[in-house]
Design an enzyme around this catalytic site. Sequence first.
Site, PDB file in Angstrom:
ATOM      1  N   ARG A  46      52.960 -96.039  76.649  1.00  0.00           N
ATOM      2  CA  ARG A  46      53.587 -96.603  75.453  1.00  0.00           C
ATOM      3  C   ARG A  46      55.086 -96.313  75.407  1.00  0.00           C
ATOM      4  NH1 ARG A  46      50.170 -97.080  70.265  1.00  0.00           N
ATOM      5  NH2 ARG A  46      51.846 -95.824  69.417  1.00  0.00           N
ATOM      6  N   ARG A  57      66.919-105.508  74.031  1.00  0.00           N
ATOM      7  CA  ARG A  57      67.998-105.573  73.042  1.00  0.00           C
ATOM      8  C   ARG A  57      69.362-105.373  73.695  1.00  0.00           C
ATOM      9  NH1 ARG A  57      65.694-108.400  70.089  1.00  0.00           N
ATOM     10  NH2 ARG A  57      64.741-107.771  68.145  1.00  0.00           N
ATOM     11  N   HIS A  60      70.385-108.550  75.072  1.00  0.00           N
ATOM     12  CA  HIS A  60      70.870-109.436  74.012  1.00  0.00           C
ATOM     13  C   HIS A  60      72.325-109.143  73.657  1.00  0.00           C
ATOM     14  CE1 HIS A  60      66.465-110.030  72.571  1.00  0.00           C
ATOM     15  NE2 HIS A  60      66.812-110.969  73.435  1.00  0.00           N
ATOM     16  N   SER A  88      56.557 -85.478  77.103  1.00  0.00           N
ATOM     17  CA  SER A  88      56.374 -84.186  77.772  1.00  0.00           C
ATOM     18  C   SER A  88      57.567 -83.808  78.635  1.00  0.00           C
ATOM     19  CB  SER A  88      55.129 -84.219  78.654  1.00  0.00           C
ATOM     20  OG  SER A  88      55.332 -85.076  79.776  1.00  0.00           O
ATOM     21  N   SER A 149      51.575 -90.788  69.459  1.00  0.00           N
ATOM     22  CA  SER A 149      51.996 -91.929  68.637  1.00  0.00           C
ATOM     23  C   SER A 149      53.287 -91.676  67.868  1.00  0.00           C
ATOM     24  CB  SER A 149      50.899 -92.324  67.647  1.00  0.00           C
ATOM     25  OG  SER A 149      49.813 -92.899  68.325  1.00  0.00           O
ATOM     26  N   GLU A 152      56.256 -91.861  70.171  1.00  0.00           N
ATOM     27  CA  GLU A 152      56.497 -93.228  70.639  1.00  0.00           C
ATOM     28  C   GLU A 152      57.118 -94.096  69.545  1.00  0.00           C
ATOM     29  OE1 GLU A 152      52.639 -92.367  73.364  1.00  0.00           O
ATOM     30  OE2 GLU A 152      52.438 -93.549  71.537  1.00  0.00           O
ATOM     31  N   ASP A 160      66.377 -98.412  68.541  1.00  0.00           N
ATOM     32  CA  ASP A 160      66.948 -99.440  67.666  1.00  0.00           C
ATOM     33  C   ASP A 160      68.194 -98.933  66.950  1.00  0.00           C
ATOM     34  OD1 ASP A 160      65.223-101.492  68.353  1.00  0.00           O
ATOM     35  OD2 ASP A 160      63.960-101.292  66.573  1.00  0.00           O
TER      36      ASP A 160
END
Length: 185
Positions: A46, A57, A60, A88, A149, A152, A160
């Site tokens: 992930r 991005r 872009h 990790s 999770s 990630e 972003d």
Amino acid sequence: MNTTQYLAEIIKELNRSVDLISNDEAEKLVNGILESKKIFVAGAGRSGFMAKSFAMRMMHMGIDAFVIGETVTPNFEKDDILIIGSGSGETKGLVSMAGKAKSIGGTIAAVTIFPESTIGQLADITIKLPGSPKDQSESDFKTIQPMGSLFEQTLLLFYDAVILRFMEKKGLDTNKMYGRHANLE
């Protein structure tokens, strides 16, 4: 709890994460991207998906950004930067990649839970993100989410935020970037 209550808890965890990220470390990454000829990203699982979205991005924005392992990825050179996202910091293939990039003389950036990890120690720029590794049994950071999770998700949002900071420094806006968006779909 119902689904939207879980979502609210995830957002609370992400909000708590923001205060644990060093702006100085983040700024070093932004400057490292600005100073590099080509940008390479890598991650496994992930984290690799988050790296791919980051590369997209950057493309872009007109940056020469590439995902390690893709068929159209050029060679890594000494004026380039390799950004590795690894909770990790010990994923074998990524450790090997970091070692090779180091031997070439390029810049290595590690975005990780563990700056003291092998990849963190090889890196020129290290950004510590909060989160729990996949095996949460020895983690001090508590999360309701499974495995990695939280790391990630934080990784995606951090990438972003780096994009927004880069846009600010280069005077870009979304309209200028949209011109580079895929148009054959």
